[in-house]
Each structure stands twice: as C-alpha cells, then as structure tokens.
Design a protein around this motif. Sequence first.
Motif, short mmCIF file in Angstrom:
data_model
loop_
_atom_site.label_atom_id
_atom_site.label_comp_id
_atom_site.label_asym_id
_atom_site.label_seq_id
_atom_site.Cartn_x
_atom_site.Cartn_y
_atom_site.Cartn_z
N ILE A 1 -3.16 6.67 -3.21
CA ILE A 1 -3.75 5.93 -2.10
C ILE A 1 -5.07 5.26 -2.49
O ILE A 1 -5.22 4.05 -2.28
CB ILE A 1 -3.91 6.83 -0.86
CG1 ILE A 1 -2.53 7.19 -0.31
CG2 ILE A 1 -4.75 6.13 0.22
CD1 ILE A 1 -2.55 8.12 0.88
N LYS B 1 -5.86 1.15 -2.77
CA LYS B 1 -6.92 0.61 -1.91
C LYS B 1 -8.06 -0.03 -2.71
O LYS B 1 -8.48 -1.15 -2.42
CB LYS B 1 -7.50 1.73 -1.03
CG LYS B 1 -8.59 1.25 -0.05
CD LYS B 1 -9.03 2.38 0.86
CE LYS B 1 -10.14 1.93 1.79
NZ LYS B 1 -9.72 0.83 2.68
N PHE C 1 -4.22 -2.41 -0.87
CA PHE C 1 -2.78 -2.15 -0.72
C PHE C 1 -1.92 -3.41 -0.78
O PHE C 1 -0.70 -3.33 -0.65
CB PHE C 1 -2.47 -1.42 0.60
CG PHE C 1 -3.22 -0.13 0.78
CD1 PHE C 1 -2.81 1.03 0.15
CD2 PHE C 1 -4.35 -0.07 1.59
CE1 PHE C 1 -3.50 2.22 0.33
CE2 PHE C 1 -5.05 1.11 1.76
CZ PHE C 1 -4.62 2.26 1.13
N SER D 1 1.16 -2.92 1.52
CA SER D 1 0.73 -3.83 2.59
C SER D 1 0.85 -5.30 2.19
O SER D 1 0.35 -6.19 2.88
CB SER D 1 -0.73 -3.54 2.98
OG SER D 1 -0.86 -2.27 3.55
N ILE E 1 1.53 3.37 4.85
CA ILE E 1 0.14 3.14 5.24
C ILE E 1 0.09 2.89 6.73
O ILE E 1 0.74 1.99 7.26
CB ILE E 1 -0.46 1.92 4.50
CG1 ILE E 1 -0.34 2.11 2.99
CG2 ILE E 1 -1.92 1.70 4.91
CD1 ILE E 1 -1.11 3.28 2.45
#
Length: 257
Positions: free
Chosen positions: A95, A99, A105, A224, A256
């Motif tokens: 994660i 990020k 993402f 994302s 997410i």
Amino acid sequence: MATPPTSLLHYTSLEAFFSMIKDVFDGKSDKLNVHLSNIRMMNDLGEYNLIMDKFLTNSKSKQIIRNQIEQIILNEGDIFVYSLMRSDKFRMGKIPMWKMYADNFKGVKLRFNYRDLNSYLSNQYHNHNYHLDECKYYSIDEINKIVVKYNNKLSNDKCNYDLINSLLNEVSFIKYKYWEYESEYRVAVRSNSVKFKLTPRGLVKYHELPIPISLLEEVQIGPSANLVTTKESLETIKRTLFKSAKFNISESKLLIN
C-alpha cells in the motif's frame, strides 16, 4: 547469505514509465531509459546526511577530511541509485509503495527478472561499475557504530582515499530500520556522467542507464488508475514493439477504499 530474489519491482507513475519507454516506442533504441537519482537529492537523504555528518563531526581534522571527500567525489563521481523492491518478501509494503511512488495508486509496477538484470549490469557496462545489491537496515545506534568504525581508522596526516571510498560505497545501501518493510534493492553507481532535468523540486541531476526492454517481465496497472485508457495504451505499446516487448500486462487486485 540470503537467497537471491526471483524478481525485483519498481513502482512509478504512468508518465515516468512512458518517458522511460519513449525512445523504444519511437524506434530509436531497444532499451528503456532509466534515470538513477543522485543519493543526495533523494528522500533517503536523511541516512546519507546522518552518516556523513557524524563522520565529519567525529573527525579530528574535519576540514581536511571534508576536502578529501569532495576530491574523491570529483574524481570518482557522485552516488546515483535506482530503487527496486524484492517481490517475494514484499507484503506489508504494497500500500505505501503504490501511494508514495506510483502516483497515489494511479501508476504502474514494473517487474524485472533479478538474475537477468544482475547479469546485464555485470557484463555490459565496463565503463561504469554498477552494483546491484540489497539495502541494509540499521537503527540509529547501529549507524553510530558504523561511523565509529570508520572514524577509528582515519589518519590525520595522510589521504584516506580507500577508507572514504569504502564508506561512500557502504552508505549507498544503508537505510533506517523504519523502512525495512520495503525490502529494497538498489542499482548503485559512482559516476561523473550526469544529465539534468527540471522537476517540481527544481533542477536535479541524474545518471542515465539503458536497460533492454526484453528484461521487463510485467507492467501492472495501479488500483486507482484509469483501467481502460491505461490498458489500451500499454497494449498499443506492446503491439507496436512486438519484436522486443514481451512484458505481461496485469491489473492490481489491491482494494483501495
């Protein structure tokens, strides 16, 4: 000695990846244009500064040693590194890596075969001594012991060329214990062959390393990212470069909220 990884990962923005592959796409090269960052301009600056500042602070002849360091960097080159992550130990860090390094993402994750990359760096670039190795993670107390080790060997009446070179090589792979979840490997080089680019941080220097696109095994789309346009762009690149680009295209399964 730890078992070598099967593959290494690099998280980056889609824009950075397209810049990396541009010369291949335009037919000018069969190699990715990878930028190695100056270690003194990275987010890992804290480790470098801490060690070098402590080294100088503890030296009896600070200015003499400082001058020797600057002369060695002038002669041998500054330190440039490219960060990768060990895939088989990389769980907790997924994660934050997406990020921090992959455009929140929306970027991509690149996968390289470790053995092929290491062999390429070892055999192809005799003008530069590239070194691919894993980072070592230390507490502040452990870093202090490293500094003391080097300070105890310092001479105030002769050049400490080999000693300082050894310290600079070691500091290229040192990180705080806090970052251990990243399981980072680095390609490191000492070089005076540099270029400059404009970034949001200002004008920064980098070292250019061409890596054959054939060594790129996978491009994974971030959780994302705009899946439709990103996948379409990557598939177009792969079709255009069908003779050299063999990488797989995948989608991150990370959820997410």
